[in-house]
Design a protein around this motif. Structure first.
Motif, PDB file in Angstrom:
ATOM      1  N   LEU A   1       0.819  -1.209   0.000  1.00  0.00           N
ATOM      2  CA  LEU A   1       0.000   0.000   0.000  1.00  0.00           C
ATOM      3  C   LEU A   1       0.854   1.261   0.000  1.00  0.00           C
ATOM      4  O   LEU A   1       1.968   1.258   0.501  1.00  0.00           O
ATOM      5  CB  LEU A   1      -0.855   0.040   1.266  1.00  0.00           C
ATOM      6  CG  LEU A   1      -2.231  -0.622   1.280  1.00  0.00           C
ATOM      7  CD1 LEU A   1      -2.886  -0.377   2.630  1.00  0.00           C
ATOM      8  CD2 LEU A   1      -3.103  -0.107   0.155  1.00  0.00           C
ATOM      9  N   THR A   2       0.296   2.321  -0.546  1.00  0.00           N
ATOM     10  CA  THR A   2       0.911   3.634  -0.339  1.00  0.00           C
ATOM     11  C   THR A   2       0.961   3.919   1.158  1.00  0.00           C
ATOM     12  O   THR A   2       1.905   4.524   1.644  1.00  0.00           O
ATOM     13  CB  THR A   2       0.100   4.725  -1.050  1.00  0.00           C
ATOM     14  OG1 THR A   2      -0.082   4.353  -2.415  1.00  0.00           O
ATOM     15  CG2 THR A   2       0.802   6.061  -0.965  1.00  0.00           C
ATOM     16  N   PHE A   3       0.000   3.502   1.864  1.00  0.00           N
ATOM     17  CA  PHE A   3      -0.222   3.467   3.306  1.00  0.00           C
ATOM     18  C   PHE A   3      -0.368   4.849   3.920  1.00  0.00           C
ATOM     19  O   PHE A   3      -1.332   5.103   4.618  1.00  0.00           O
ATOM     20  CB  PHE A   3       0.876   2.684   4.041  1.00  0.00           C
ATOM     21  CG  PHE A   3       0.500   2.373   5.461  1.00  0.00           C
ATOM     22  CD1 PHE A   3       1.028   3.116   6.524  1.00  0.00           C
ATOM     23  CD2 PHE A   3      -0.401   1.359   5.745  1.00  0.00           C
ATOM     24  CE1 PHE A   3       0.657   2.833   7.836  1.00  0.00           C
ATOM     25  CE2 PHE A   3      -0.774   1.074   7.053  1.00  0.00           C
ATOM     26  CZ  PHE A   3      -0.241   1.818   8.098  1.00  0.00           C
ATOM     27  N   SER A   4       0.584   5.743   3.690  1.00  0.00           N
ATOM     28  CA  SER A   4       0.526   7.052   4.342  1.00  0.00           C
ATOM     29  C   SER A   4      -0.665   7.870   3.875  1.00  0.00           C
ATOM     30  O   SER A   4      -0.977   8.901   4.484  1.00  0.00           O
ATOM     31  CB  SER A   4       1.824   7.819   4.105  1.00  0.00           C
ATOM     32  OG  SER A   4       2.000   8.043   2.723  1.00  0.00           O
ATOM     33  N   ARG A   5      -1.332   7.456   2.812  1.00  0.00           N
ATOM     34  CA  ARG A   5      -2.504   8.168   2.316  1.00  0.00           C
ATOM     35  C   ARG A   5      -3.801   7.393   2.552  1.00  0.00           C
ATOM     36  O   ARG A   5      -4.865   7.781   2.076  1.00  0.00           O
ATOM     37  CB  ARG A   5      -2.357   8.451   0.817  1.00  0.00           C
ATOM     38  CG  ARG A   5      -1.156   9.321   0.477  1.00  0.00           C
ATOM     39  CD  ARG A   5      -1.052   9.533  -1.025  1.00  0.00           C
ATOM     40  NE  ARG A   5      -2.218  10.255  -1.539  1.00  0.00           N
ATOM     41  CZ  ARG A   5      -2.563  10.265  -2.823  1.00  0.00           C
ATOM     42  NH1 ARG A   5      -1.877   9.580  -3.709  1.00  0.00           N
ATOM     43  NH2 ARG A   5      -3.609  10.960  -3.217  1.00  0.00           N
ATOM     44  N   ASN A   6      -3.707   6.274   3.273  1.00  0.00           N
ATOM     45  CA  ASN A   6      -4.868   5.413   3.482  1.00  0.00           C
ATOM     46  C   ASN A   6      -5.385   5.489   4.915  1.00  0.00           C
ATOM     47  O   ASN A   6      -4.610   5.294   5.855  1.00  0.00           O
ATOM     48  CB  ASN A   6      -4.506   3.962   3.181  1.00  0.00           C
ATOM     49  CG  ASN A   6      -4.138   3.738   1.728  1.00  0.00           C
ATOM     50  OD1 ASN A   6      -3.057   4.116   1.296  1.00  0.00           O
ATOM     51  ND2 ASN A   6      -5.030   3.124   0.987  1.00  0.00           N
ATOM     52  N   ASN A   7      -6.668   5.761   5.034  1.00  0.00           N
ATOM     53  CA  ASN A   7      -7.299   5.612   6.341  1.00  0.00           C
ATOM     54  C   ASN A   7      -7.391   4.115   6.654  1.00  0.00           C
ATOM     55  O   ASN A   7      -7.569   3.289   5.750  1.00  0.00           O
ATOM     56  CB  ASN A   7      -8.705   6.202   6.330  1.00  0.00           C
ATOM     57  CG  ASN A   7      -8.715   7.664   5.930  1.00  0.00           C
ATOM     58  OD1 ASN A   7      -7.886   8.450   6.382  1.00  0.00           O
ATOM     59  ND2 ASN A   7      -9.647   8.021   5.056  1.00  0.00           N
ATOM     60  N   MET A   8      -7.293   3.769   7.926  1.00  0.00           N
ATOM     61  CA  MET A   8      -7.243   2.362   8.315  1.00  0.00           C
ATOM     62  C   MET A   8      -8.237   2.079   9.425  1.00  0.00           C
ATOM     63  O   MET A   8      -8.672   2.987  10.136  1.00  0.00           O
ATOM     64  CB  MET A   8      -5.836   2.002   8.801  1.00  0.00           C
ATOM     65  CG  MET A   8      -4.714   2.266   7.814  1.00  0.00           C
ATOM     66  SD  MET A   8      -4.720   1.163   6.394  1.00  0.00           S
ATOM     67  CE  MET A   8      -4.357  -0.414   7.186  1.00  0.00           C
ATOM     68  N   GLY A   9      -8.543   0.803   9.604  1.00  0.00           N
ATOM     69  CA  GLY A   9      -9.450   0.427  10.684  1.00  0.00           C
ATOM     70  C   GLY A   9      -9.185  -0.981  11.169  1.00  0.00           C
ATOM     71  O   GLY A   9      -8.593  -1.800  10.462  1.00  0.00           O
TER      72      GLY A   9
END
Length: 128
Positions: free
Chosen positions: A26-34
């Motif tokens: 993932l790009t990760f730093s731009r993804n909201n997570m849960g």
């Protein structure tokens, strides 16, 4: 994209566990997570969600004050520190990622349908 959840296990009531969710693809730093969980015979429910920056968080009432969701964007890893565990916390825990660049809100990100990627789940069992 694969999310890799780990850290589950068997713990006595009152104990602690830390769950991790690695997201190398993932790009990760731009993804909201849960983090979600599903107990036997019950629907999947939100445990906690965190915005892409890590600044905003939302917790279900059942875990508020006991669990802490946080993230390390440099390591592309999501965490959840779970303290004062109760037998009713027993469930399979799943991490999930929203699509990149979406806005975050507590109400929006409670809904499992808006998450694009899911981990395989890690089982948490709390004995009384």
């Amino acid at each position: 994209v694969q999310l890799q959840a780990s850290g589950g296990g068997l713990v006595q009531a009152g104990g602690s566990l830390r769950l991790s969710c690695a997201a190398p693809g993932l790009t990760f730093s731009r993804n909201n997570m849960g983090w979600f969980r599903q107990a036997p015979g019950k629907e999947r429910e939100l445990v906690a969600t965190i915005s892409w920056s890590g600044v905003s968080k939302y917790y279900s009432d059942s875990v508020k004050g006991r669990f802490d969701i946080f993230r390390d964007n440099g390591k592309r890893t999501l965490y959840m520190q779970m303290n004062s565990l109760k037998p009713e916390d027993t469930a399979v825990y799943y991490c999930a990622s929203d699509s990149a660049a979406n806005f975050w809100s507590g109400s929006r990100n409670q809904n499992p349908d808006i998450y694009t990627y899911w981990g395989q789940g890690t089982k948490v069992t709390v004995s009384s």
